[in-house]
Each structure stands twice: as structure tokens, then as C-alpha cells.
Design a protein around this motif. Structure first.
Motif, mmCIF file in Angstrom:
data_model
loop_
_atom_site.group_PDB
_atom_site.id
_atom_site.type_symbol
_atom_site.label_atom_id
_atom_site.label_comp_id
_atom_site.label_asym_id
_atom_site.label_seq_id
_atom_site.Cartn_x
_atom_site.Cartn_y
_atom_site.Cartn_z
ATOM 1 N N ALA A 101 24.171 22.934 45.764
ATOM 2 C CA ALA A 101 25.631 22.451 45.389
ATOM 3 C C ALA A 101 26.033 22.721 46.871
ATOM 4 O O ALA A 101 26.609 22.046 46.456
ATOM 5 N N LEU A 115 29.243 26.526 40.410
ATOM 6 C CA LEU A 115 28.155 26.401 39.188
ATOM 7 C C LEU A 115 27.859 27.933 39.449
ATOM 8 O O LEU A 115 27.558 28.176 38.209
ATOM 9 N N LEU A 137 22.844 21.109 34.705
ATOM 10 C CA LEU A 137 23.421 20.348 34.832
ATOM 11 C C LEU A 137 23.953 20.495 33.717
ATOM 12 O O LEU A 137 25.450 19.622 33.899
ATOM 13 N N GLU A 138 24.220 20.345 32.510
ATOM 14 C CA GLU A 138 25.475 20.824 31.573
ATOM 15 C C GLU A 138 26.503 21.832 32.004
ATOM 16 O O GLU A 138 27.631 21.535 31.743
ATOM 17 N N ALA A 140 27.238 22.339 35.195
ATOM 18 C CA ALA A 140 27.194 21.692 36.369
ATOM 19 C C ALA A 140 28.228 20.962 36.110
ATOM 20 O O ALA A 140 29.684 20.229 36.952
ATOM 21 N N GLU A 141 28.251 19.906 35.012
ATOM 22 C CA GLU A 141 29.399 19.432 34.407
ATOM 23 C C GLU A 141 30.617 19.676 34.236
ATOM 24 O O GLU A 141 31.280 19.095 34.639
ATOM 25 N N ALA A 148 27.520 16.441 39.319
ATOM 26 C CA ALA A 148 26.286 16.533 38.052
ATOM 27 C C ALA A 148 25.025 15.819 38.444
ATOM 28 O O ALA A 148 24.241 16.319 38.718
#
Length: 230
Positions: A101, A115, A137-138, A140-141, A148
Motif C-alpha cells: 500500500a 490499512l 481487501l475488505e 482496505a475498502e 483497494a
């Protein structure tokens, strides 16, 4: 010094699965928010499972979570409440995602730190399995400064893994003493700031961590130093 320290930036070596590192980072972020100071953190991996050649045992992490969470209830931590088979057996994918990231096209230092904070909260407060990419990833959203979708593409290509291994090798040198170890320009270097604790004995033989005191004033001192470097 074997690693670059940027002025105005706190460099933090840690493992996401280390409660002491998560306490230090929460303290620093909260202190910066209270005073309205912008905070940049450059996360470096101190992967305990690579140092120890095993997953960090729950019987070590959980007592530390209890003593820290009891002393600092604002953290919102709790003992693991998810299914036992969901307990993270590795934190490498999470640390790799934090490194990936950092790419300016994904999130840069701000996104990377968002994150990192989300992953730690998910593990310690929500009992989520941060070992798997769907959870990462959830989370990150939910990070305003993280793309993401771009992170997902990067992780598919293995982004972040080489950085974690390179940082692990650097962390084997004498300058970095453990998780967490904080650095700033001008010679600032503190391992596990503010925490006065010890284990009463071998945790495999029933020893428990005893947190005698926690002095959060270190965060103000570090923020003052960072503000003076801007």
C-alpha cells in the motif's frame, strides 16, 4: 544506520500480531489526533514468525491483550471471540499488504498507515482473520486513502513480499531490538516506549505478563520532535 529515516516521519518496525506494537501505534496516532498534528508513519516489518520459525502462539498474545486492554480500555480490545479455526496463523499477508500500500499509486504512507490501523483493529477488537486476502481487501475498502482495487492487483503479483523479507534481514542487525522499535531523524530510537512490564515466568509453564505501568507521554515527545523537523 542501515535504514533511511526521513525528517518529519516516524519509522516503526513491528509485527501486526504484536500487542505492544499495536499499543504504541494507537498511543501515537491518538496523541496526534488530539493535537491536530499530521502524522506520517513509515511501517517496516519485524516479522516475529520468521524470527521464531513458528506462528506467534495464542497463549502468548492473548495474556498480553488482556493486560494491555485492561490498562487501556479505550483500545476496545477483547480476547479472541471468533472460531478457533479462524485465529490467524500468520501475519505475513497483512504486513505484505501494508508494504504494498506504500506505492503512491495505491495509498502512499497515509494509505499504508490507514490499512495498518484497520488490520490491527480488526484483529484485536473484532476477532477477524487477517491472514487472508479477502479480509485484508475488505478492510482496505474502508481506508479513505487506499485504492483497494489497485491493492488487490498488486497483491496478486506478490507485491510487498520482497519488502517484508528484506526488512526482516535488516531487522536482524543490532540497531532494531524488537517489535515495536520507533525511529525518527536526529537520533531518536526507542524500543517499546512507555511500557514497564515483565513476564512472571516462562509462558509455556504458566508465566503471565505483568504490566506495572504505562507512560503515554513518550508520544508527545516524539510528536514535538517530528513537528520540529517539518
Amino acid at each position: 544506520m542501515t535504514h533511511t529515516i526521513e525528517p518529519g516521519t516516524a519509522t516503526v518496525w513491528s509485527d501486526i500480531g504484536c500487542p505492544w506494537a499495536s499499543l504504541a501505534l494507537h498511543t501515537l496516532r491518538a496523541a496526534a489526533a488530539d493535537r491536530g498534528q499530521e502524522l506520517l508513519i513509515d511501517h517496516r516489518a519485524f516479522p516475529l514468525e520468521l524470527f521464531n520459525s513458528q506462528a506467534t502462539p495464542k497463549f502468548i498474545v492473548e495474556p498480553e491483550v488482556i493486560v494491555i486492554g485492561a490498562r487501556r480500555p479505550e483500545l476496545g480490545w477483547r480476547v479472541w471471540s471468533g472460531a478457533e479455526y479462524d485465529y490467524p496463523s500468520t501475519t505475513l499477508p497483512a504486513m505484505e499488504a501494508v508494504q504494498a500500500a506504500k506505492d503512491p499509486a495505491i495509498g502512499g504512507l497515509r494509505g499504508s498507515d490507514e490499512l495498518d490501523a484497520a488490520l490491527r483493529h480488526a484483529f484485536y477488537a473484532e476477532s477477524r482473520c487477517i491472514s487472508i486476502h479477502p479480509v485484508i481487501l475488505e478492510l482496505a475498502e474502508s481506508c479513505p486513502n487506499v485504492d483497494a482495487a489497485a491493492l488487490a492487483d498488486a497483491l496478486e503479483r506478490g507485491a510487498g513480499r520482497a519488502e517484508v523479507y528484506a526488512q526482516w534481514r535488516t531487522a536482524q542487525g543490532p540497531e532494531i531490538q524488537g517489535s515495536p522499535h520507533l525511529f525518527a531523524a536526529g537520533g531518536y530510537a526507542v524500543h517499546n516506549p512507555g511500557a514497564f512490564f515483565e513476564w512472571t515466568g516462562d509462558p509455556q509453564q504458566g508465566g503471565l505478563p505483568r504490566l506495572d505501568d504505562y507512560d503515554a507521554s513518550w508520544a508527545k515527545d516524539l510528536l514535538d520532535r517530528l513537528a520540529g523537523q517539518g
